[in-house]
Write a protein that holds these residues in place. Structure first.
Motif, PDB file in Angstrom:
ATOM      1  N   ASN A 168       5.496  -8.915  75.713  1.00  0.00           N
ATOM      2  CA  ASN A 168       5.182  -7.550  76.061  1.00  0.00           C
ATOM      3  C   ASN A 168       6.302  -7.053  76.964  1.00  0.00           C
ATOM      4  OD1 ASN A 168       2.678  -7.009  74.769  1.00  0.00           O
ATOM      5  ND2 ASN A 168       1.647  -8.304  76.270  1.00  0.00           N
ATOM      6  N   VAL A 169       6.663  -5.789  76.826  1.00  0.00           N
ATOM      7  CA  VAL A 169       7.753  -5.198  77.601  1.00  0.00           C
ATOM      8  C   VAL A 169       7.158  -4.456  78.797  1.00  0.00           C
ATOM      9  CG1 VAL A 169       9.702  -3.604  77.552  1.00  0.00           C
ATOM     10  CG2 VAL A 169       9.159  -4.998  75.530  1.00  0.00           C
ATOM     11  N   ILE A 170       7.587  -4.840  79.989  1.00  0.00           N
ATOM     12  CA  ILE A 170       7.027  -4.286  81.213  1.00  0.00           C
ATOM     13  C   ILE A 170       8.072  -3.459  81.946  1.00  0.00           C
ATOM     14  CG2 ILE A 170       5.837  -4.792  83.375  1.00  0.00           C
ATOM     15  CD1 ILE A 170       4.306  -5.689  80.844  1.00  0.00           C
ATOM     16  N   LEU A 171       7.801  -2.172  82.096  1.00  0.00           N
ATOM     17  CA  LEU A 171       8.643  -1.319  82.906  1.00  0.00           C
ATOM     18  C   LEU A 171       7.999  -1.210  84.291  1.00  0.00           C
ATOM     19  CD1 LEU A 171      11.171  -0.408  81.417  1.00  0.00           C
ATOM     20  CD2 LEU A 171       9.274  -0.549  79.803  1.00  0.00           C
ATOM     21  N   TRP A 172       7.849  -0.018  84.836  1.00  0.00           N
ATOM     22  CA  TRP A 172       7.179   0.147  86.127  1.00  0.00           C
ATOM     23  C   TRP A 172       6.680   1.572  86.233  1.00  0.00           C
ATOM     24  CZ3 TRP A 172      12.420  -1.003  85.668  1.00  0.00           C
ATOM     25  CH2 TRP A 172      13.300   0.048  85.913  1.00  0.00           C
ATOM     26  N   SER A 173       5.733   1.784  87.114  1.00  0.00           N
ATOM     27  CA  SER A 173       5.170   3.123  87.314  1.00  0.00           C
ATOM     28  C   SER A 173       6.269   4.062  87.787  1.00  0.00           C
ATOM     29  CB  SER A 173       4.047   3.074  88.350  1.00  0.00           C
ATOM     30  OG  SER A 173       3.040   2.156  87.957  1.00  0.00           O
ATOM     31  N   TRP A 174       6.348   5.224  87.169  1.00  0.00           N
ATOM     32  CA  TRP A 174       7.421   6.167  87.490  1.00  0.00           C
ATOM     33  C   TRP A 174       7.424   6.545  88.969  1.00  0.00           C
ATOM     34  CZ3 TRP A 174       7.151   9.951  82.710  1.00  0.00           C
ATOM     35  CH2 TRP A 174       7.840   9.354  81.646  1.00  0.00           C
ATOM     36  N   HIS A 175       6.238   6.628  89.581  1.00  0.00           N
ATOM     37  CA  HIS A 175       6.166   7.013  90.994  1.00  0.00           C
ATOM     38  C   HIS A 175       6.314   5.813  91.921  1.00  0.00           C
ATOM     39  CE1 HIS A 175       2.122   5.883  89.753  1.00  0.00           C
ATOM     40  NE2 HIS A 175       1.845   5.616  91.014  1.00  0.00           N
ATOM     41  N   GLN A 176       6.580   4.636  91.345  1.00  0.00           N
ATOM     42  CA  GLN A 176       6.722   3.434  92.165  1.00  0.00           C
ATOM     43  C   GLN A 176       8.100   2.787  91.994  1.00  0.00           C
ATOM     44  OE1 GLN A 176       5.095   2.617  94.554  1.00  0.00           O
ATOM     45  NE2 GLN A 176       2.933   3.108  94.356  1.00  0.00           N
ATOM     46  N   TRP A 181      17.254  -1.206  95.838  1.00  0.00           N
ATOM     47  CA  TRP A 181      18.624  -1.614  95.560  1.00  0.00           C
ATOM     48  C   TRP A 181      19.654  -0.698  96.226  1.00  0.00           C
ATOM     49  CZ3 TRP A 181      20.853   2.532  93.234  1.00  0.00           C
ATOM     50  CH2 TRP A 181      20.012   3.389  92.498  1.00  0.00           C
ATOM     51  N   SER A 182      19.240   0.540  96.545  1.00  0.00           N
ATOM     52  CA  SER A 182      20.162   1.484  97.171  1.00  0.00           C
ATOM     53  C   SER A 182      20.172   1.358  98.695  1.00  0.00           C
ATOM     54  CB  SER A 182      19.792   2.918  96.773  1.00  0.00           C
ATOM     55  OG  SER A 182      18.545   3.293  97.336  1.00  0.00           O
ATOM     56  N   LYS A 183      19.353   0.450  99.226  1.00  0.00           N
ATOM     57  CA  LYS A 183      19.261   0.214 100.676  1.00  0.00           C
ATOM     58  C   LYS A 183      18.989   1.511 101.444  1.00  0.00           C
ATOM     59  CE  LYS A 183      22.449  -3.688 100.277  1.00  0.00           C
ATOM     60  NZ  LYS A 183      23.750  -4.269 100.695  1.00  0.00           N
ATOM     61  N   PRO A 184      17.885   2.175 101.142  1.00  0.00           N
ATOM     62  CA  PRO A 184      17.576   3.449 101.799  1.00  0.00           C
ATOM     63  C   PRO A 184      16.982   3.282 103.187  1.00  0.00           C
ATOM     64  CG  PRO A 184      15.821   2.876 100.307  1.00  0.00           C
ATOM     65  CD  PRO A 184      16.864   1.802 100.153  1.00  0.00           C
ATOM     66  N   GLY A 185      16.731   2.045 103.593  1.00  0.00           N
ATOM     67  CA  GLY A 185      16.043   1.760 104.846  1.00  0.00           C
ATOM     68  C   GLY A 185      14.639   1.273 104.567  1.00  0.00           C
ATOM     69  N   ALA A 186      14.164   0.324 105.349  1.00  0.00           N
ATOM     70  CA  ALA A 186      12.845  -0.268 105.113  1.00  0.00           C
ATOM     71  C   ALA A 186      11.744   0.781 105.157  1.00  0.00           C
ATOM     72  CB  ALA A 186      12.576  -1.376 106.136  1.00  0.00           C
ATOM     73  N   ASN A 187      11.843   1.717 106.098  1.00  0.00           N
ATOM     74  CA  ASN A 187      10.791   2.738 106.217  1.00  0.00           C
ATOM     75  C   ASN A 187      10.708   3.609 104.972  1.00  0.00           C
ATOM     76  OD1 ASN A 187      10.097   1.850 108.772  1.00  0.00           O
ATOM     77  ND2 ASN A 187      11.394   3.344 109.831  1.00  0.00           N
ATOM     78  N   LYS A 188      11.863   3.910 104.367  1.00  0.00           N
ATOM     79  CA  LYS A 188      11.868   4.728 103.157  1.00  0.00           C
ATOM     80  C   LYS A 188      11.256   3.954 101.990  1.00  0.00           C
ATOM     81  CE  LYS A 188      12.816   8.274 100.588  1.00  0.00           C
ATOM     82  NZ  LYS A 188      12.005   9.508 100.727  1.00  0.00           N
ATOM     83  N   GLU A 191       7.561   4.099 102.460  1.00  0.00           N
ATOM     84  CA  GLU A 191       7.060   5.433 102.121  1.00  0.00           C
ATOM     85  C   GLU A 191       6.990   5.632 100.610  1.00  0.00           C
ATOM     86  OE1 GLU A 191       8.429  10.120 102.507  1.00  0.00           O
ATOM     87  OE2 GLU A 191       9.433   8.586 103.717  1.00  0.00           O
ATOM     88  N   ASN A 192       8.008   5.166  99.897  1.00  0.00           N
ATOM     89  CA  ASN A 192       8.039   5.314  98.442  1.00  0.00           C
ATOM     90  C   ASN A 192       6.827   4.674  97.780  1.00  0.00           C
ATOM     91  OD1 ASN A 192      10.454   6.690  98.529  1.00  0.00           O
ATOM     92  ND2 ASN A 192      11.721   4.923  98.003  1.00  0.00           N
ATOM     93  N   ILE A 222       4.301  -3.075 103.742  1.00  0.00           N
ATOM     94  CA  ILE A 222       3.547  -2.602 102.577  1.00  0.00           C
ATOM     95  C   ILE A 222       2.298  -3.447 102.359  1.00  0.00           C
ATOM     96  CG2 ILE A 222       3.614  -2.468 100.049  1.00  0.00           C
ATOM     97  CD1 ILE A 222       6.609  -1.634 100.398  1.00  0.00           C
ATOM     98  N   LEU A 223       2.451  -4.744 102.450  1.00  0.00           N
ATOM     99  CA  LEU A 223       1.307  -5.635 102.254  1.00  0.00           C
ATOM    100  C   LEU A 223       0.217  -5.366 103.289  1.00  0.00           C
ATOM    101  CD1 LEU A 223       3.208  -8.946 101.475  1.00  0.00           C
ATOM    102  CD2 LEU A 223       1.689  -7.739  99.910  1.00  0.00           C
ATOM    103  N   GLU A 224       0.621  -5.182 104.535  1.00  0.00           N
ATOM    104  CA  GLU A 224      -0.355  -4.918 105.597  1.00  0.00           C
ATOM    105  C   GLU A 224      -1.097  -3.611 105.342  1.00  0.00           C
ATOM    106  OE1 GLU A 224      -0.622  -4.423 110.474  1.00  0.00           O
ATOM    107  OE2 GLU A 224       1.310  -4.815 109.510  1.00  0.00           O
TER     108      GLU A 224
END
Length: 252
Positions: A168-176, A181-188, A191-192, A222-224
């Motif tokens: 099965n081919v698994i992509l990901w939720s568009w809003h997730q 990989w762009s290193k936007p900062g842990a907080n960003k 938030e995403n 995120i886990l917390e």
């Protein structure tokens, strides 16, 4: 003409050597194409369930530094995840893959070499899947059933090849798309994920391919937060199983 050639070269560089892209950036057409592929029953973005469950997924590992830290964070919350491993890296760091399996995580196929161009040849992709599959099976004792295309790029040939190989081919939720990989900062990154979490989300992270310090730091937060909101993290295959059980028989 020179400007056109330069632009074409930049696009090719981004596709072949750049970082993973969300679906719109990777050249994959919009929701019309998505709807067509979803109807095959073998390509997934979101996996609807009636429980507060999400699937955390990690691409491009294993990594000798960061994958272990991610496993430690997951263990703290008894969270399960799906690791889309590169076969060549799995062979290089077998103990990490064995640990993933031993701790109840899912190990899935992300090709053997992670060369984007291999996806344009069914014969090459078939070999890539088979080589990676062999490594995963030797290390975990089971045959992987999930495949994530490189950079999330898919087309009919890629899907048909993967399905013919039993995946099965698994992509990901568009809003997730965390864009870690762009290193936007842990907080960003946090938030995403947290700003729009829904049951059945498939969330994409990367545990290798660069400095993933931000990913590790964000994951712990995120886990917390997820667990405080009543969510649990499970594998993609578990979501698929629960989704199939949840759907009426006429829609399975």
């Amino acid at each position: 003409m020179k400007k056109r050639l330069l632009l074409a070269g930049m696009i090719i560089f981004c596709i072949l050597g750049g970082q993973p892209r969300v679906e719109a950036d990777s050249g994959t057409p919009s929701s019309v194409k998505r709807d067509k592929f979803e109807k095959t029953g073998h390509v997934f973005w979101d996996i609807p369930v009636n429980e507060k469950l999400v699937a955390l997924t990690f691409d491009d590992g294993p990594d000798p530094k960061f994958t272990g830290q991610i496993l430690d964070a997951l263990a703290k919350y008894n969270a399960k995840a799906t690791f889309f491993v590169i076969g060549e890296e799995a062979a290089r760091y077998p103990e990490i893959v064995k640990r993933e399996a031993r701790e109840g995580h899912e190990v899935a196929n992300h090709t053997y070499r992670h060369h984007f161009r291999d996806g344009h040849s069914p014969a090459l992709l078939k070999r890539e899947l088979e080589k990676s599959e062999k490594v995963i099976k030797e290390l975990t004792g089971y045959q992987p059933s999930l495949f994530r295309p490189i950079a999330g790029y898919y087309d009919k040939e890629i899907v048909d090849t993967a399905v013919a190989e039993g995946y099965n081919v698994i992509l990901w939720s568009w809003h997730q798309e965390t864009r870690d990989w762009s290193k936007p900062g842990a907080n960003k990154i946090v938030e995403n994920v947290i700003s729009d979490t829904r049951p059945g989300d498939v969330i994409i992270f990367h545990d290798a391919g660069g400095d993933r310090t931000q990913t590790v730091k964000a994951l712990e937060q995120i886990l917390e937060i997820l667990y405080k909101k009543g969510y649990k993290c499970t594998t993609v295959s578990d979501l698929l199983y629960r989704s199939n059980s949840f759907l009426p028989a006429s829609l399975r």
